[in-house]
Design a protein around this motif. Structure first.
Motif, PDB file in Angstrom:
ATOM      1  N   PHE A 207     -99.099  -6.886 -42.692  1.00 10.54           N
ATOM      2  CA  PHE A 207     -99.564  -8.445 -41.859  1.00 10.54           C
ATOM      3  C   PHE A 207    -101.075  -8.736 -42.076  1.00 10.54           C
ATOM      4  N   GLN A 208    -101.580  -9.904 -41.840  1.00  7.93           N
ATOM      5  CA  GLN A 208    -102.783 -10.326 -41.856  1.00  7.93           C
ATOM      6  C   GLN A 208    -103.099 -10.691 -40.239  1.00  7.93           C
ATOM      7  N   LEU A 209    -104.344 -10.797 -40.031  1.00  3.92           N
ATOM      8  CA  LEU A 209    -104.648 -10.856 -38.535  1.00  3.92           C
ATOM      9  C   LEU A 209    -104.028 -11.883 -38.076  1.00  3.92           C
TER      10      LEU A 209
ATOM     11  N   GLU B 185    -101.581 -12.500 -34.752  1.00  4.99           N
ATOM     12  CA  GLU B 185    -102.123 -13.263 -33.553  1.00  4.99           C
ATOM     13  C   GLU B 185    -100.988 -14.289 -32.736  1.00  4.99           C
ATOM     14  N   LYS B 186     -99.936 -14.411 -33.824  1.00  9.43           N
ATOM     15  CA  LYS B 186     -99.182 -15.498 -33.748  1.00  9.43           C
ATOM     16  C   LYS B 186     -97.725 -14.512 -33.007  1.00  9.43           C
TER      17      LYS B 186
ATOM     18  N   THR C 294    -102.471 -11.016 -25.103  1.00  7.12           N
ATOM     19  CA  THR C 294    -103.125 -12.233 -25.281  1.00  7.12           C
ATOM     20  C   THR C 294    -103.721 -12.396 -26.521  1.00  7.12           C
ATOM     21  N   PRO C 295    -103.647 -13.633 -27.194  1.00  6.05           N
ATOM     22  CA  PRO C 295    -104.135 -14.007 -28.628  1.00  6.05           C
ATOM     23  C   PRO C 295    -105.775 -13.478 -28.583  1.00  6.05           C
ATOM     24  N   MET C 296    -106.545 -13.621 -27.740  1.00  2.90           N
ATOM     25  CA  MET C 296    -108.079 -13.249 -27.497  1.00  2.90           C
ATOM     26  C   MET C 296    -108.002 -11.460 -27.776  1.00  2.90           C
ATOM     27  N   SER C 297    -107.174 -10.811 -27.363  1.00  7.06           N
ATOM     28  CA  SER C 297    -107.456  -9.378 -27.417  1.00  7.06           C
ATOM     29  C   SER C 297    -106.491  -8.620 -28.471  1.00  7.06           C
TER      30      SER C 297
END
Length: 205
Positions: free
Chosen positions: A27-29, A33-34, A43-46
Motif C-alpha cells: 500500500f501507499q499512505l 487513509e481511504k 480516523t483519517p488524521m491518525s
C-alpha cells in the motif's frame, strides 16, 4: 445519550495490522487513509501516525521507490518480527527477575535481622523500582503479542502469572510497611509517604 468512545492507540494498531493481513498487498499512505477509516474505523488524521508507529516497531515494512513510499506486511513476516521482539523483551524480563530475586534475598536478610536505617529504605525503593520496571516490560511484551495470532491463546495465562507476581511483591511491600509502622508506632500513611509508596498502591484484580 453517552458519547461513543474512540479507539485507543493499541486498538488502532491492531486494526491496521488486520488490514495488512486481510489484503496481503503493498500500500501507499493515501490508500491506507481511504481503507482504514471505512473498514476499521480509524480516523483519517491518525492513519499516518499509527502506520509510522508500526514501522518503528518493525511490524510493517516500508520502502521508498522513486518519490513514493510503499508499506506492506504479510502474516508470516509479521509473526517472525514479533517473535524476535518478544524474545528480546523476554530476555530483559528474565534479567530483571534475577535482579528482583537478589533484591528479595537482601530484603529477607534485612527483615530477619531487623536492620534499620538507610539500607532498609534503599531496599524498599529498589524492590519497588523492580516492580515498576517488570510491569512496564510486561506491558511492552503484551503490546507486541496483541496482534500475534500464535500468542493470543497464551495471553490469559501470562496475564494471570504477571498479576500474581506483582501481587506477591505488593504484599511484600505492605508487610514491610506494616512492620515499620508497628515497630516505630508510625501511622501507615506517614510510613508510605516516607518510603515513597503511592497512596493508590493496591493488589491487581
Amino acid at each position: 445519550m453517552s458519547k461513543k468512545r474512540g479507539l485507543s492507540v493499541e486498538e488502532k494498531r491492531t486494526r491496521m495490522m488486520e488490514v495488512f493481513y486481510e489484503h496481503r498487498e503493498v500500500f501507499q499512505l493515501k490508500e491506507l487513509e481511504k481503507i482504514c477509516p471505512k473498514a476499521k474505523g480509524i480516523t483519517p488524521m491518525s492513519v499516518k501516525e499509527i502506520l509510522q508507529s508500526l514501522v518503528d516497531d518493525n511490524m510493517v515494512c516500508a520502502e521508498k521507490i522513486g518519490t513514493s513510499n510503499y508499506f506492506w506486511c504479510f502474516p508470516s513476516q509479521a509473526v517472525m518480527s514479533r517473535k524476535r521482539k518478544i524474545s528480546e523483551l523476554d530476555g530483559e524480563v528474565s534479567q530483571l527477575k534475577k535482579r528482583k530475586i537478589d533484591s528479595q534475598t537482601k530484603w529477607e536478610e534485612a527483615k530477619r535481622t531487623r536492620e534499620e536505617g538507610e539500607e532498609r529504605c534503599a531496599l524498599l525503593e529498589e524492590v519497588e523500582l523492580r516492580d515498576k520496571m517488570l510491569k512496564a516490560l510486561t506491558e511492552e511484551v503484551l503490546k507486541h503479542r496483541e496482534c500475534d495470532p500464535d500468542i493470543l491463546e497464551k495471553k490469559k495465562e501470562e496475564l494471570i502469572t504477571c498479576k500474581e507476581a506483582i501481587n506477591r511483591w505488593t504484599d511484600n511491600i505492605f508487610s514491610v510497611q506494616s512492620w515499620v509502622s508497628s515497630r516505630f508506632s508510625i501511622p501507615a500513611k506517614t510510613t508510605a509517604q516516607n518510603f515513597g509508596i503511592p497512596e493508590d498502591l493496591d493488589y491487581l484484580d
